[in-house]
Scaffold this motif. Structure first.
Motif, mmCIF file in Angstrom:
data_model
loop_
_atom_site.group_PDB
_atom_site.id
_atom_site.type_symbol
_atom_site.label_atom_id
_atom_site.label_comp_id
_atom_site.label_asym_id
_atom_site.label_seq_id
_atom_site.Cartn_x
_atom_site.Cartn_y
_atom_site.Cartn_z
ATOM 1 N N PRO A 1 28.131 35.807 59.990
ATOM 2 C CA PRO A 1 29.510 36.280 60.216
ATOM 3 C C PRO A 1 30.437 35.985 59.047
ATOM 4 O O PRO A 1 31.384 36.728 58.802
ATOM 5 C CB PRO A 1 29.944 35.512 61.471
ATOM 6 N N GLU A 2 30.151 34.893 58.304
ATOM 7 C CA GLU A 2 31.030 34.580 57.178
ATOM 8 C C GLU A 2 30.899 35.588 56.041
ATOM 9 O O GLU A 2 31.620 35.526 55.046
ATOM 10 C CB GLU A 2 30.743 33.172 56.639
ATOM 11 N N GLY A 3 29.979 36.569 56.211
ATOM 12 C CA GLY A 3 29.859 37.634 55.223
ATOM 13 C C GLY A 3 30.981 38.657 55.305
ATOM 14 O O GLY A 3 31.055 39.571 54.476
ATOM 15 N N LEU A 4 31.861 38.537 56.310
ATOM 16 C CA LEU A 4 33.007 39.445 56.441
ATOM 17 C C LEU A 4 33.949 39.245 55.255
ATOM 18 O O LEU A 4 34.347 38.126 54.946
ATOM 19 C CB LEU A 4 33.745 39.159 57.742
ATOM 20 N N HIS A 5 34.310 40.349 54.589
ATOM 21 C CA HIS A 5 35.123 40.225 53.377
ATOM 22 C C HIS A 5 35.759 41.568 53.036
ATOM 23 O O HIS A 5 35.406 42.598 53.597
ATOM 24 C CB HIS A 5 34.247 39.773 52.197
ATOM 25 N N PHE A 6 36.704 41.547 52.099
ATOM 26 C CA PHE A 6 37.234 42.773 51.520
ATOM 27 C C PHE A 6 36.266 43.207 50.422
ATOM 28 O O PHE A 6 35.688 42.369 49.725
ATOM 29 C CB PHE A 6 38.610 42.547 50.892
ATOM 30 N N GLY A 7 36.122 44.529 50.226
ATOM 31 C CA GLY A 7 35.223 44.919 49.162
ATOM 32 C C GLY A 7 35.167 46.404 48.889
ATOM 33 O O GLY A 7 35.561 47.233 49.717
ATOM 34 N N LEU A 8 34.685 46.709 47.698
ATOM 35 C CA LEU A 8 34.410 48.066 47.250
ATOM 36 C C LEU A 8 32.993 48.106 46.728
ATOM 37 O O LEU A 8 32.408 47.064 46.399
ATOM 38 C CB LEU A 8 35.393 48.474 46.138
ATOM 39 N N SER A 9 32.416 49.303 46.632
ATOM 40 C CA SER A 9 31.038 49.452 46.165
ATOM 41 C C SER A 9 31.028 49.825 44.685
ATOM 42 O O SER A 9 31.677 50.793 44.291
ATOM 43 C CB SER A 9 30.318 50.534 46.980
ATOM 44 N N PRO A 10 30.300 49.064 43.848
ATOM 45 C CA PRO A 10 30.242 49.385 42.421
ATOM 46 C C PRO A 10 29.425 50.638 42.167
ATOM 47 O O PRO A 10 28.402 50.874 42.817
ATOM 48 C CB PRO A 10 29.577 48.146 41.815
ATOM 49 N N VAL A 11 29.864 51.446 41.222
ATOM 50 C CA VAL A 11 29.140 52.671 40.850
ATOM 51 C C VAL A 11 28.813 52.697 39.362
ATOM 52 O O VAL A 11 28.294 53.674 38.856
ATOM 53 C CB VAL A 11 29.953 53.935 41.225
ATOM 54 N N GLY A 12 29.091 51.599 38.656
ATOM 55 C CA GLY A 12 28.770 51.514 37.236
ATOM 56 C C GLY A 12 29.968 51.769 36.351
ATOM 57 O O GLY A 12 30.972 52.356 36.772
ATOM 58 N N ASN A 13 29.842 51.303 35.131
ATOM 59 C CA ASN A 13 30.894 51.489 34.124
ATOM 60 C C ASN A 13 32.240 50.924 34.575
ATOM 61 O O ASN A 13 33.303 51.468 34.231
ATOM 62 C CB ASN A 13 31.060 52.974 33.768
ATOM 63 N N GLY A 14 32.181 49.850 35.359
ATOM 64 C CA GLY A 14 33.411 49.213 35.796
ATOM 65 C C GLY A 14 34.183 49.965 36.852
ATOM 66 O O GLY A 14 35.336 49.634 37.136
ATOM 67 N N GLN A 15 33.540 50.976 37.468
ATOM 68 C CA GLN A 15 34.207 51.778 38.499
ATOM 69 C C GLN A 15 33.711 51.379 39.883
ATOM 70 O O GLN A 15 32.560 50.956 40.061
ATOM 71 C CB GLN A 15 33.960 53.274 38.255
ATOM 72 N N TYR A 16 34.585 51.545 40.872
ATOM 73 C CA TYR A 16 34.278 51.174 42.251
ATOM 74 C C TYR A 16 34.732 52.274 43.194
ATOM 75 O O TYR A 16 35.641 53.048 42.877
ATOM 76 C CB TYR A 16 34.962 49.852 42.615
ATOM 77 N N GLN A 17 34.077 52.338 44.358
ATOM 78 C CA GLN A 17 34.408 53.341 45.364
ATOM 79 C C GLN A 17 34.491 52.708 46.740
ATOM 80 O O GLN A 17 33.875 51.661 47.003
ATOM 81 C CB GLN A 17 33.347 54.464 45.399
ATOM 82 N N ARG A 18 35.243 53.370 47.608
ATOM 83 C CA ARG A 18 35.249 53.015 49.024
ATOM 84 C C ARG A 18 34.453 54.091 49.741
ATOM 85 O O ARG A 18 34.785 55.289 49.669
ATOM 86 C CB ARG A 18 36.681 52.967 49.554
ATOM 87 N N LEU A 19 33.368 53.677 50.402
ATOM 88 C CA LEU A 19 32.459 54.651 51.005
ATOM 89 C C LEU A 19 32.772 54.943 52.465
ATOM 90 O O LEU A 19 32.318 55.952 53.006
ATOM 91 C CB LEU A 19 31.021 54.148 50.885
ATOM 92 N N SER A 20 33.511 54.062 53.122
ATOM 93 C CA SER A 20 33.774 54.252 54.549
ATOM 94 C C SER A 20 35.234 53.995 54.854
ATOM 95 O O SER A 20 35.940 53.297 54.119
ATOM 96 C CB SER A 20 32.898 53.313 55.386
ATOM 97 N N LEU A 21 35.704 54.577 55.952
ATOM 98 C CA LEU A 21 37.060 54.356 56.449
ATOM 99 C C LEU A 21 36.990 54.003 57.936
ATOM 100 O O LEU A 21 36.042 54.396 58.631
ATOM 101 C CB LEU A 21 37.931 55.600 56.253
#
Length: 304
Positions: A193-213
């Protein structure tokens, strides 16, 4: 086993042995060994002390990043208990006595096997009154075992009822053995449960995405607030996170106001936008829940 039995009405038992009166012999025999013996046999039912190479004779049977489900063979376990209780057998009469005693030993060991976990049980974990065949389980060899020290496993029968775990042990840094009281039809492996966190998914080259809403408005039909309404892998377009620019290298710093505007825009497209998008709604959208792998035996696996 013979030595244990001889402490109970020895002369009567030997009389029944000489006369080959098996029914009376069974009624005469009493089984109440020391607690150490009970504990040893109960652990033997759950294959404690069995060399790992007996469980997995060839490494290719359990390659890295794999899971293998199994049944414990009741005949194999019965013979092992018979061997463990054969100490003290001296003659043919003792062999006949052992035939009666080993069944009592196995029955008691199955009852005691349900108590082996003892204080190691988790809060709310189902508990069996006695181990019942079939006993099934799995071996998991993965970096997940080493990396997630508090990984949670739950197993369910075909009726959807959660099965009581009888043994959960790490045999090596990356190998986990679990045995459950019943036939596993469905199993989940989940991050702590302590794995709950804020986060984005890395896609390379220093870029990140949000995959779900997630839904941030009131309940709509069967969809509850907080449930995912756009999931990774469902064909939806990911949201590219706007990042602060650095001097020729990624900064890993998110432009929060711009990302919040992108969230609100996508929710509007999905007809799920709240009347006011505050930091609370932003926090809900940024939550990454602990990872979960769902195994359904005989079906494809589902990752969430």
């Amino acid at each position: 086993m013979t030595l244990l039995a001889q402490s109970f009405n020895s002369s009567a038992m030997r009389g029944h042995l000489v006369n080959k009166d098996w029914a009376k012999l069974t009624d005469t025999v009493s089984y109440d060994p020391p607690d150490e013996v009970k504990r040893f046999l109960a652990r033997a039912v759950l294959v404690y002390g069995i060399p790992f190479q007996y469980l997995v004779p060839d490494e290719r049977m359990l390659p890295t990043e794999s899971v293998r489900f199994f049944f414990l063979d009741p005949g194999w376990i019965a013979i092992m208990i018979q061997g463990a209780t054969s100490i003290g057998r001296l003659d043919a009469q003792d062999t006949v006595l052992d035939t009666t005693m080993r069944h009592l030993a196995l029955e008691q060991a199955m009852v005691d096997a349900a108590l082996v976990r003892g204080n190691g049980r988790d809060i709310g974990e189902p508990q069996a009154q006695a181990a019942q065949w079939p006993l099934t389980g799995f071996l998991l060899r993965s970096g997940v075992v080493d990396g997630w020290q508090g990984v949670e496993m739950k197993a369910y029968g075909a009726d959807g009822v959660e099965l009581a775990p009888l043994r959960i042990d790490r045999l090596a840094p990356d190998i986990l053995l679990c045995i459950f009281n019943g036939k596993v039809a469905h199993m989940t492996v989940k991050q702590p449960p302590e794995g709950l966190h804020f986060g984005l998914s890395p896609v390379g080259n220093g870029q990140y995405q949000r995959l779900s809403l997630r839904k941030v408005t009131e309940k709509d039909g069967a969809v509850q607030p907080g449930e995912q309404i756009q999931k990774a892998g469902d064909g939806s377009r990911p949201i590219d996170a706007p990042m602060r620019s650095g001097k020729g290298r990624p900064t890993r710093v998110v432009r929060v106001a711009e990302l919040a505007a992108l969230f609100q825009q996508r929710l509007t497209e999905l007809k799920q936008a709240p009347s006011v998008f505050t930091s609370g709604e932003f926090g809900v959208e940024m939550v990454e829940s602990p990872g979960l792998v769902d195994f359904k035996l005989g079906a494809g696996n589902k990752n969430e």
